[in-house]
Scaffold this motif. Structure first.
Motif, PDB file in Angstrom:
ATOM      1  N   UNK A 140      18.702   9.463  56.698  1.00 53.61           N
ATOM      2  CA  UNK A 140      18.456  10.995  58.637  1.00 53.61           C
ATOM      3  C   UNK A 140      17.076  11.970  57.462  1.00 53.61           C
ATOM      4  N   UNK A 141      17.827  12.394  56.550  1.00 58.17           N
ATOM      5  CA  UNK A 141      16.549  13.404  56.089  1.00 58.17           C
ATOM      6  C   UNK A 141      15.229  13.063  56.305  1.00 58.17           C
ATOM      7  N   UNK A 193      19.042  21.600  58.736  1.00 58.60           N
ATOM      8  CA  UNK A 193      18.811  20.263  58.140  1.00 58.60           C
ATOM      9  C   UNK A 193      18.889  20.267  56.459  1.00 58.60           C
ATOM     10  N   UNK A 220      22.895  10.608  54.374  1.00 56.55           N
ATOM     11  CA  UNK A 220      22.341  11.599  54.279  1.00 56.55           C
ATOM     12  C   UNK A 220      21.155  11.603  54.127  1.00 56.55           C
ATOM     13  N   UNK A 221      20.799  10.519  53.002  1.00 56.26           N
ATOM     14  CA  UNK A 221      19.300  10.439  52.326  1.00 56.26           C
ATOM     15  C   UNK A 221      18.538   9.686  53.591  1.00 56.26           C
ATOM     16  N   UNK A 245      22.715  20.895  55.762  1.00 60.03           N
ATOM     17  CA  UNK A 245      23.329  19.687  55.777  1.00 60.03           C
ATOM     18  C   UNK A 245      23.288  18.291  54.480  1.00 60.03           C
ATOM     19  N   UNK A 246      21.957  17.979  54.966  1.00 60.31           N
ATOM     20  CA  UNK A 246      20.902  17.357  54.242  1.00 60.31           C
ATOM     21  C   UNK A 246      22.314  17.008  51.762  1.00 60.31           C
ATOM     22  N   UNK A 262      25.660  16.713  52.219  1.00 59.96           N
ATOM     23  CA  UNK A 262      26.187  15.675  51.981  1.00 59.96           C
ATOM     24  C   UNK A 262      25.601  14.786  50.409  1.00 59.96           C
ATOM     25  N   UNK A 263      24.835  15.274  49.654  1.00 65.05           N
ATOM     26  CA  UNK A 263      24.178  15.220  49.160  1.00 65.05           C
ATOM     27  C   UNK A 263      25.028  15.660  47.886  1.00 65.05           C
ATOM     28  N   UNK A 286      11.013  20.077  57.432  1.00 67.04           N
ATOM     29  CA  UNK A 286      12.834  20.464  58.298  1.00 67.04           C
ATOM     30  C   UNK A 286      12.888  21.153  58.709  1.00 67.04           C
TER      31      UNK A 286
END
Lengths: 247, 263
Positions: free
Chosen positions: B11-12, A104, B8-9, A107-108, A111-112, A100
């Motif tokens: 989407x990734x 991305x 988020x999980x 961002x991932x 958010x985690x 990715x």
């Protein structure tokens, strides 16, 4: 503050012998042997040692990825499990998704870690690390240097109090390595850094610990450690490293 | 519950899957067709040779019977194997560590990964239920109940899958055993044949299998085959709740005790 008390990590390993067989004789191997250490808030602590000395194992235990066989690690007097959100971990240029884009990825992880205003945080880190023009590319197209920078950005995304950096400049050309070191130097965080580059440890660390065969054999400031070699001029940490870790 | 992490999980995962989208969609769409075609040939042979009925399956409902079975099988199959495949990939990509150090409850991983499978499973769901509806129309409320039951079974299966995923991280030597567990579990789910076609000594094993109760309940709703709704729900609902909770507990235990090996 990071406190490490009587930390030991033992592995049961099979002895190598010729051919293939089940139930080979086993032996115990101490990857870490009774480590005691305190790292103050805001301190940059360099961990040096030959291959297999236990540096990465120690980093993984501090981050909560590995459980010690005995002993404990506490961060601000709390077990690691309770303060996972305060820790940023970088293991070379791993822990990022190549399939990715850089954006991305960030961002991932933002958010985690429940980062508020993650868009501005990503922008800020991209500018800080010089990743602006690469964020929309797949990571598989990145050079090793760019991957390292992205891995560092990932570790920093939630603005952690504690940063664990395992060989952050491994495989980088000198220009990028200097750049990454400069960025690390600018951060005002508690940092534990493992490296094989002596000048890196010398430049960045307030104190340095030498690990050899799982034992923490010496801890001190770069200046203190150089004193070990006596009063000779032009003593480098490399000389100290070779003296301390000679088998 | 903080849903941001779940999305988020998901989407990734979707973005990772869409990197090679033909493989992602192709497998999902073609896999269920294999069994429908195979068993259609078998059942056609029975009915052409003069058989009128096999355990409630007749000439008029056998296509719907197989389509519904195949739909549940697809959800079960993807759910069961997802964490094994995913964690093996993440182990060798060296990305699993970044998830393990993050302060995220593992239950969110289960739900997030489940959601990430919806693009392809959703297509199968719409196509298969659409065909079954055209052959044997049912009330809208029943249709919704069928979808709910499928998702409950999927959630339970994801919980089991998380345990297998933990083993794929901790000790790959165990993975072959799970392939046989999957095979045996599918066999004992009566997805493509009625319970009466199995030997009697296997009936108890089938009757304690929540996937069997899932497909039986759906067939009751859709085809009007005889059964006991309350009994089916007594297996499906606890499975959907307990399997993910036990899965998360065992995942944490296994990873803490053994860690990640083999890379």
């Amino acid at each position: 503050m990071i406190q490490i008390k009587n930390l030991t990590k033992t592995y049961l390993i099979k002895k190598r012998d010729r051919g293939f067989s089940f139930g080979r004789p086993k032996r115990f191997f101490n990857a870490l042997d009774d480590i005691n250490l305190e790292i103050k808030e805001g301190e940059v602590f360099g961990l040096l040692g030959p291959n297999g000395a236990g540096k990465t194992t120690l980093i993984k235990i501090i981050s909560g990825l590995l459980q010690p066989t005995s002993g404990w690690v506490k961060i601000d007097n709390k077990p690691v499990e309770e303060v996972r959100g305060k820790i940023g971990l970088m293991l070379g240029y791993t822990m990022i998704y190549y399939r990715i884009t850089g954006y991305d990825n960030l961002e991932y992880f933002a958010r985690l870690y429940n980062v508020k205003n993650f868009k501005s945080r990503i922008k800020e880190l991209a500018e800080f690390l010089g990743l602006e023009n690469w964020l929309d590319e797949y990571v598989e197209h990145y050079s090793t240097g760019m991957k390292s920078k992205l891995a560092l950005a990932r570790a920093l995304i939630h603005n952690p109090d504690i940063l664990l950096l395992d060989e952050p400049t491994l495989g980088l050309d000198p220009h990028i390595a200097i750049d990454v070191r400069k960025k690390i130097k600018q951060m005002k965080k508690t940092i534990i850094l493992t490296t094989h580059y002596m000048e890196e440890a010398d430049q960045l660390s307030d104190r340095i610990g030498f690990l050899n065969q799982g034992k923490l054999i010496k801890v001190g400031t770069p200046q203190d450690l150089k004193q070990i070699m006596g009063r000779e001029k032009e003593i480098s940490l490399e000389d100290v490293f070779i003296k301390l870790t000679k088998v | 519950m903080n849903v941001t992490q779940i999305f988020a999980i998901a989407k990734k995962e979707i973005k990772l899957n869409f990197r090679f989208k033909w493989n992602y969609f192709g497998d999902a769409i073609l896999q269920p067709l294999r069994f429908v075609i195979l068993f259609s040939v078998v059942y056609s042979g029975f009915f052409l040779s003069g058989a009128k009925e096999i355990g409630g399956i007749t000439q008029t409902n056998f296509i719907s019977f197989l389509i519904l079975g195949s739909l549940v099988h697809t959800f079960f199959s993807f759910g069961f194997n997802i964490f094994k495949t995913k964690f093996i990939n993440e182990k060798y990509w060296q990305t699993i560590l970044s998830f393990l150090v993050a302060p995220v409850h593992r239950l969110k991983l289960v739900i997030g990964i489940g959601l990430s499978e919806l693009p392809r499973l959703g297509i199968i769901l719409v196509i298969f239920l659409g065909i079954a509806y055209l052959i044997t129309p049912i009330a809208f409320a029943k249709l919704l109940l069928v979808i709910l039951i499928i998702f409950l079974a999927f959630l339970g299966t994801l919980g089991v899958s998380l345990i297998i995923g933990a083993f794929s991280l901790a000790n790959e030597d165990t993975l072959f055993a799970f392939s046989y567990i999957y095979w045996g579990w599918t066999f004992l789910s009566c997805l493509y044949y009625p319970l009466s076609s199995l030997p009697r000594f296997l009936h108890l094993a089938v009757r304690i299998n929540p996937i069997y109760h899932c497909i039986e309940f759906i067939r009751e709703l859709w085809l009007g085959l005889s059964g006991t709704t309350a009994v089916h729900l007594c297996f499906i609902i606890p499975f959907a709740i307990l399997a993910p909770v036990i899965g998360v507990y065992l995942f944490n235990k296994i990873i803490k005790k053994i860690g990640i090996t083999g890379y």
